[in-house]
Design a protein around this motif. Structure first.
Motif, PDB file in Angstrom:
ATOM      1  N   PHE A 191     -30.776 -77.000  11.559  1.00 45.57           N
ATOM      2  CA  PHE A 191     -29.523 -77.763  11.565  1.00 45.57           C
ATOM      3  C   PHE A 191     -29.628 -78.963  10.625  1.00 45.57           C
ATOM      4  N   HIS A 192     -28.579 -79.192   9.828  1.00 49.75           N
ATOM      5  CA  HIS A 192     -28.524 -80.382   8.973  1.00 49.75           C
ATOM      6  C   HIS A 192     -27.057 -80.787   8.786  1.00 49.75           C
ATOM      7  N   ALA A 193     -26.713 -81.931   9.338  1.00 51.66           N
ATOM      8  CA  ALA A 193     -25.327 -82.414   9.265  1.00 51.66           C
ATOM      9  C   ALA A 193     -25.061 -83.067   7.919  1.00 51.66           C
ATOM     10  N   SER A 194     -23.901 -82.731   7.306  1.00 51.84           N
ATOM     11  CA  SER A 194     -23.581 -83.315   6.008  1.00 51.84           C
ATOM     12  C   SER A 194     -22.084 -83.196   5.695  1.00 51.84           C
ATOM     13  N   PRO A 195     -21.171 -83.753   6.463  1.00 55.55           N
ATOM     14  CA  PRO A 195     -21.402 -84.483   7.712  1.00 55.55           C
ATOM     15  C   PRO A 195     -21.431 -83.579   8.946  1.00 55.55           C
ATOM     16  N   TYR A 196     -21.162 -82.283   8.798  1.00 56.88           N
ATOM     17  CA  TYR A 196     -21.165 -81.366   9.935  1.00 56.88           C
ATOM     18  C   TYR A 196     -22.006 -80.147   9.580  1.00 56.88           C
ATOM     19  N   ASP A 197     -22.315 -79.334  10.567  1.00 52.95           N
ATOM     20  CA  ASP A 197     -23.073 -78.109  10.340  1.00 52.95           C
ATOM     21  C   ASP A 197     -22.656 -77.113  11.420  1.00 52.95           C
ATOM     22  N   PHE A 198     -22.012 -76.013  11.011  1.00 52.13           N
ATOM     23  CA  PHE A 198     -21.363 -75.142  11.981  1.00 52.13           C
ATOM     24  C   PHE A 198     -21.915 -73.729  12.073  1.00 52.13           C
ATOM     25  N   GLN A 199     -22.438 -73.151  10.985  1.00 54.60           N
ATOM     26  CA  GLN A 199     -22.829 -71.749  11.070  1.00 54.60           C
ATOM     27  C   GLN A 199     -23.912 -71.370  10.066  1.00 54.60           C
ATOM     28  N   ARG A 200     -24.481 -70.177  10.284  1.00 57.15           N
ATOM     29  CA  ARG A 200     -25.453 -69.559   9.399  1.00 57.15           C
ATOM     30  C   ARG A 200     -25.021 -68.120   9.135  1.00 57.15           C
ATOM     31  N   TYR A 201     -25.500 -67.546   8.020  1.00 62.33           N
ATOM     32  CA  TYR A 201     -25.145 -66.167   7.673  1.00 62.33           C
ATOM     33  C   TYR A 201     -26.370 -65.376   7.258  1.00 62.33           C
ATOM     34  N   THR A 202     -26.506 -64.179   7.800  1.00 63.65           N
ATOM     35  CA  THR A 202     -27.474 -63.218   7.283  1.00 63.65           C
ATOM     36  C   THR A 202     -26.967 -62.691   5.949  1.00 63.65           C
TER      37      THR A 202
END
Length: 290
Positions: A191-202
């Motif tokens: 997780f890294h906020a910049s300013p938010y962090d919502f999802q990941r993708y394969t």
């Protein structure tokens, strides 16, 4: 024969710009642009156009530090902080883009560019008013006419928006037929906020995000040592900070300064297809076919 000076980036794209609200063309005056349709007015200062303005206050301690560093150091934050100190194997993002499209003779838009301008010919857009930015706008509402841009590119941006599919739809609307879209999207990165962090993708998820596009290439630009290093630094800084976010931020940065050489062990493993299932990030290049 007279040598004509190269037009500025703003002059290159003026005829492509449109109101982000109604997609109608703009009339340009000395210090603003006016929408022909809805009559909204957008200020222009120093050949930079402003389609939005947001509050730059941030809740995340790490992101506040990064934002201040970007403001103070600009390109050096990326060249030294990201290119050398950050726990990710150095990836020549610009070189990969130029394999598919050349910013010097095509309109290539870097969405969510931050404080870093990779190339003087790129059109840089961001919601924050960094010095490097040409167009200040919300990337959910791109200020371009339909089918006019040759390529859109982004680096670790799509995980920070609530509805990336809506952005891809906007990108598709603005991209010409045959145009390119190239995006670096995290998969197993912490997780890294910049300013938010919502999802990941394969890698399969990224292709689903770009359904309806033709896949040109897809690979992992980082290897297993980047994944191990990122995870180790995140775990240690989280445990030793005892829930103090401010202390965790400085501990994290200190560990990066000490341990960053480990990431260079990734060199033999980048682009390995067998490792894409555990990739920290995945680079996907697609083409608009219709």
């Amino acid at each position: 024969m007279l040598n004509k000076s190269k037009p500025s980036r703003f002059e290159r794209i003026k005829h492509l710009l449109a109101c982000p609200k109604c997609h109608t063309g703009l009339v340009f005056e000395d210090e603003c642009a006016v929408c022909v349709g809805c009559k909204l007015t957008y200020p222009i200062r120093n050949e930079k156009i402003y389609f939005t303005h947001i509050d730059e206050s941030m809740d995340d301690a790490f992101d506040r530090v990064k934002y201040r560093m970007k403001k103070v150091f600009g390109n050096l934050y990326y060249k030294i902080g990201v290119g050398i100190v950050a726990p990710t194997f150095p990836f020549n993002y610009l070189r990969e883009i130029k394999k598919h499209v050349h910013p010097e003779d095509k309109v290539v838009v870097d969405i969510g560019c931050g404080a870093y301008r990779m190339d003087s010919d790129l059109i840089c857009i961001d919601i924050f008013d960094y010095e490097s930015v040409d167009i200040v706008c919300d990337i959910m509402e791109l200020p371009f006419k339909d089918g006019t841009v040759d390529a859109f590119v982004s680096r670790s941006v799509l995980e920070h928006v609530r509805d990336p599919k809506s952005i891809i739809n906007e990108v598709k609307r603005c991209t010409r037929s045959g145009g390119i879209s190239a995006h670096l999207i995290p998969f197993m990165m912490p997780f890294h906020a910049s300013p938010y962090d919502f999802q990941r993708y394969t890698h399969k998820g990224a292709l689903e995000l770009f359904s309806g596009w033709e896949c040109v290439e897809q690979f992992a630009p980082f290897g297993p040592f980047t994944l191990l290093l990122q995870s180790f630094i995140e775990v240690v800084s989280s445990i030793l900070s005892f829930g103090n976010e401010q202390f965790k931020t400085y501990l994290y940065l200190g560990l990066c300064l000490i341990l960053f050489p480990v990431k260079f062990l990734d060199w033999p493993f980048v682009r390995r297809k067998c490792l894409i299932g555990i990739a920290p990030s995945i680079f996907t290049v697609v083409r608009k076919t219709i």
